[in-house]
Design a protein around this motif. Sequence first.
Motif, PDB file in Angstrom:
ATOM      1  N   THR A  54       0.794  -1.221   0.000  1.00 13.29           N
ATOM      2  CA  THR A  54       0.000   0.000   0.000  1.00 13.29           C
ATOM      3  C   THR A  54       0.826   1.271   0.000  1.00 13.29           C
ATOM      4  O   THR A  54       0.299   2.347   0.211  1.00 13.29           O
ATOM      5  N   ASP A  55       2.143   1.151  -0.245  1.00  8.42           N
ATOM      6  CA  ASP A  55       3.012   2.339  -0.275  1.00  8.42           C
ATOM      7  C   ASP A  55       3.171   2.972   1.101  1.00  8.42           C
ATOM      8  O   ASP A  55       3.722   4.059   1.227  1.00  8.42           O
ATOM      9  N   SER A  56       2.705   2.278   2.141  1.00  9.10           N
ATOM     10  CA  SER A  56       2.777   2.871   3.464  1.00  9.10           C
ATOM     11  C   SER A  56       4.104   2.616   4.163  1.00  9.10           C
ATOM     12  O   SER A  56       4.501   3.376   5.043  1.00  9.10           O
ATOM     13  N   ILE A  57       4.780   1.571   3.764  1.00 10.42           N
ATOM     14  CA  ILE A  57       6.042   1.201   4.396  1.00 10.42           C
ATOM     15  C   ILE A  57       7.132   1.112   3.338  1.00 10.42           C
ATOM     16  O   ILE A  57       6.927   0.495   2.282  1.00 10.42           O
ATOM     17  N   THR A  58       8.268   1.738   3.596  1.00 11.33           N
ATOM     18  CA  THR A  58       9.421   1.626   2.720  1.00 11.33           C
ATOM     19  C   THR A  58      10.654   1.268   3.546  1.00 11.33           C
ATOM     20  O   THR A  58      10.719   1.534   4.748  1.00 11.33           O
ATOM     21  N   LEU A  59      11.606   0.674   2.881  1.00 11.22           N
ATOM     22  CA  LEU A  59      12.855   0.257   3.514  1.00 11.22           C
ATOM     23  C   LEU A  59      13.972   0.517   2.527  1.00 11.22           C
ATOM     24  O   LEU A  59      13.816   0.248   1.332  1.00 11.22           O
ATOM     25  N   TYR A  60      15.095   1.043   3.031  1.00 15.03           N
ATOM     26  CA  TYR A  60      16.208   1.386   2.150  1.00 15.03           C
ATOM     27  C   TYR A  60      17.514   0.807   2.668  1.00 15.03           C
ATOM     28  O   TYR A  60      17.719   0.682   3.878  1.00 15.03           O
ATOM     29  N   ALA A  61      18.397   0.534   1.731  1.00 16.23           N
ATOM     30  CA  ALA A  61      19.763   0.194   2.111  1.00 16.23           C
ATOM     31  C   ALA A  61      20.428   1.450   2.662  1.00 16.23           C
ATOM     32  O   ALA A  61      20.126   2.569   2.229  1.00 16.23           O
ATOM     33  N   ASP A  62      21.340   1.272   3.590  1.00 14.91           N
ATOM     34  CA  ASP A  62      22.020   2.417   4.189  1.00 14.91           C
ATOM     35  C   ASP A  62      22.748   3.258   3.138  1.00 14.91           C
ATOM     36  O   ASP A  62      22.843   4.479   3.265  1.00 14.91           O
ATOM     37  N   SER A  63      23.238   2.603   2.099  1.00 17.46           N
ATOM     38  CA  SER A  63      24.022   3.298   1.078  1.00 17.46           C
ATOM     39  C   SER A  63      23.202   4.283   0.255  1.00 17.46           C
ATOM     40  O   SER A  63      23.770   5.172  -0.394  1.00 17.46           O
ATOM     41  N   VAL A  64      21.880   4.128   0.263  1.00 13.27           N
ATOM     42  CA  VAL A  64      21.035   5.001  -0.560  1.00 13.27           C
ATOM     43  C   VAL A  64      20.055   5.814   0.270  1.00 13.27           C
ATOM     44  O   VAL A  64      19.348   6.678  -0.272  1.00 13.27           O
ATOM     45  N   LYS A  65      20.006   5.541   1.544  1.00 13.64           N
ATOM     46  CA  LYS A  65      19.060   6.226   2.415  1.00 13.64           C
ATOM     47  C   LYS A  65      19.284   7.728   2.333  1.00 13.64           C
ATOM     48  O   LYS A  65      20.412   8.211   2.296  1.00 13.64           O
ATOM     49  N   ASP A  66      18.223   8.484   2.291  1.00 16.14           N
ATOM     50  CA  ASP A  66      18.232   9.948   2.210  1.00 16.14           C
ATOM     51  C   ASP A  66      18.587  10.469   0.823  1.00 16.14           C
ATOM     52  O   ASP A  66      18.582  11.687   0.598  1.00 16.14           O
ATOM     53  N   ARG A  67      18.890   9.575  -0.114  1.00 17.77           N
ATOM     54  CA  ARG A  67      19.144   9.994  -1.497  1.00 17.77           C
ATOM     55  C   ARG A  67      18.107   9.409  -2.458  1.00 17.77           C
ATOM     56  O   ARG A  67      17.737  10.042  -3.442  1.00 17.77           O
ATOM     57  N   PHE A  68      17.658   8.198  -2.170  1.00 20.35           N
ATOM     58  CA  PHE A  68      16.712   7.507  -3.044  1.00 20.35           C
ATOM     59  C   PHE A  68      15.347   7.442  -2.370  1.00 20.35           C
ATOM     60  O   PHE A  68      15.248   7.330  -1.146  1.00 20.35           O
ATOM     61  N   THR A  69      14.301   7.492  -3.194  1.00 21.54           N
ATOM     62  CA  THR A  69      12.930   7.387  -2.681  1.00 21.54           C
ATOM     63  C   THR A  69      12.133   6.440  -3.559  1.00 21.54           C
ATOM     64  O   THR A  69      12.099   6.594  -4.777  1.00 21.54           O
ATOM     65  N   ILE A  70      11.493   5.490  -2.915  1.00 22.69           N
ATOM     66  CA  ILE A  70      10.621   4.545  -3.618  1.00 22.69           C
ATOM     67  C   ILE A  70       9.176   4.968  -3.408  1.00 22.69           C
ATOM     68  O   ILE A  70       8.776   5.338  -2.303  1.00 22.69           O
ATOM     69  N   SER A  71       8.413   4.842  -4.475  1.00 17.88           N
ATOM     70  CA  SER A  71       6.975   5.080  -4.376  1.00 17.88           C
ATOM     71  C   SER A  71       6.284   4.159  -5.367  1.00 17.88           C
ATOM     72  O   SER A  71       6.921   3.534  -6.209  1.00 17.88           O
ATOM     73  N   ARG A  72       4.991   4.074  -5.244  1.00 23.03           N
ATOM     74  CA  ARG A  72       4.224   3.254  -6.172  1.00 23.03           C
ATOM     75  C   ARG A  72       2.880   3.903  -6.429  1.00 23.03           C
ATOM     76  O   ARG A  72       2.326   4.586  -5.567  1.00 23.03           O
ATOM     77  N   ASP A  73       2.366   3.662  -7.623  1.00 27.81           N
ATOM     78  CA  ASP A  73       1.043   4.139  -8.000  1.00 27.81           C
ATOM     79  C   ASP A  73       0.246   2.905  -8.404  1.00 27.81           C
ATOM     80  O   ASP A  73       0.409   2.392  -9.522  1.00 27.81           O
ATOM     81  N   ASN A  74      -0.585   2.446  -7.506  1.00 31.13           N
ATOM     82  CA  ASN A  74      -1.322   1.210  -7.770  1.00 31.13           C
ATOM     83  C   ASN A  74      -2.312   1.362  -8.919  1.00 31.13           C
ATOM     84  O   ASN A  74      -2.656   0.385  -9.578  1.00 31.13           O
ATOM     85  N   ALA A  75      -2.762   2.581  -9.174  1.00 30.30           N
ATOM     86  CA  ALA A  75      -3.682   2.800 -10.288  1.00 30.30           C
ATOM     87  C   ALA A  75      -2.981   2.641 -11.630  1.00 30.30           C
ATOM     88  O   ALA A  75      -3.630   2.355 -12.640  1.00 30.30           O
ATOM     89  N   LYS A  76      -1.654   2.834 -11.633  1.00 27.63           N
ATOM     90  CA  LYS A  76      -0.880   2.731 -12.870  1.00 27.63           C
ATOM     91  C   LYS A  76      -0.024   1.467 -12.913  1.00 27.63           C
ATOM     92  O   LYS A  76       0.787   1.296 -13.820  1.00 27.63           O
ATOM     93  N   ASN A  77      -0.170   0.607 -11.905  1.00 25.57           N
ATOM     94  CA  ASN A  77       0.629  -0.629 -11.848  1.00 25.57           C
ATOM     95  C   ASN A  77       2.122  -0.344 -11.940  1.00 25.57           C
ATOM     96  O   ASN A  77       2.867  -1.108 -12.566  1.00 25.57           O
ATOM     97  N   THR A  78       2.557   0.729 -11.321  1.00 20.79           N
ATOM     98  CA  THR A  78       3.923   1.189 -11.491  1.00 20.79           C
ATOM     99  C   THR A  78       4.582   1.519 -10.154  1.00 20.79           C
ATOM    100  O   THR A  78       3.954   2.113  -9.278  1.00 20.79           O
TER     101      THR A  78
END
Length: 127
Positions: A54-78
């Motif tokens: 549901t895009d409510s929880i994300t987890l990042y590797a330490d090497s990318v934390k604060d630089r990379f952001t994951i998101s999803r749009d379930n309406a677009k399957n993306t």
Amino acid sequence: QVLLVESGGGLVQAGGSLRLSCVASGRTFSGLAMGWFRQAPGKEREFVGAVSRTDSITLYADSVKDRFTISRDNAKNTMYLQMNSLKPEDTAVYSCATRFTLCVSCVYNDGSQYTYWGQGTQVTVSS
């Protein structure tokens, strides 16, 4: 069966940004947990980040934390991976992965936990 197709890779200078996309087909997208992994030449595949159904929880590797952001749009399957402040060590083939799960808030950081994989998209960061 789920088909994943990544796009958005390319060549960028250090400090720049890219946004990767991963489009899924073949199954109800909202039932899928998603993740990003990368593999550089001569190195093992490594976890980048993951997002729950549901895009409510994300987890990042330490090497990318604060630089990379994951998101999803379930309406677009993306699913998206916004990459900022890129470094030469971010150079790799980036692949998205997915699995069906009943757990709405679960995220998975181990490649063995995923069932389906995309072909990958190359990201090259020049210094």
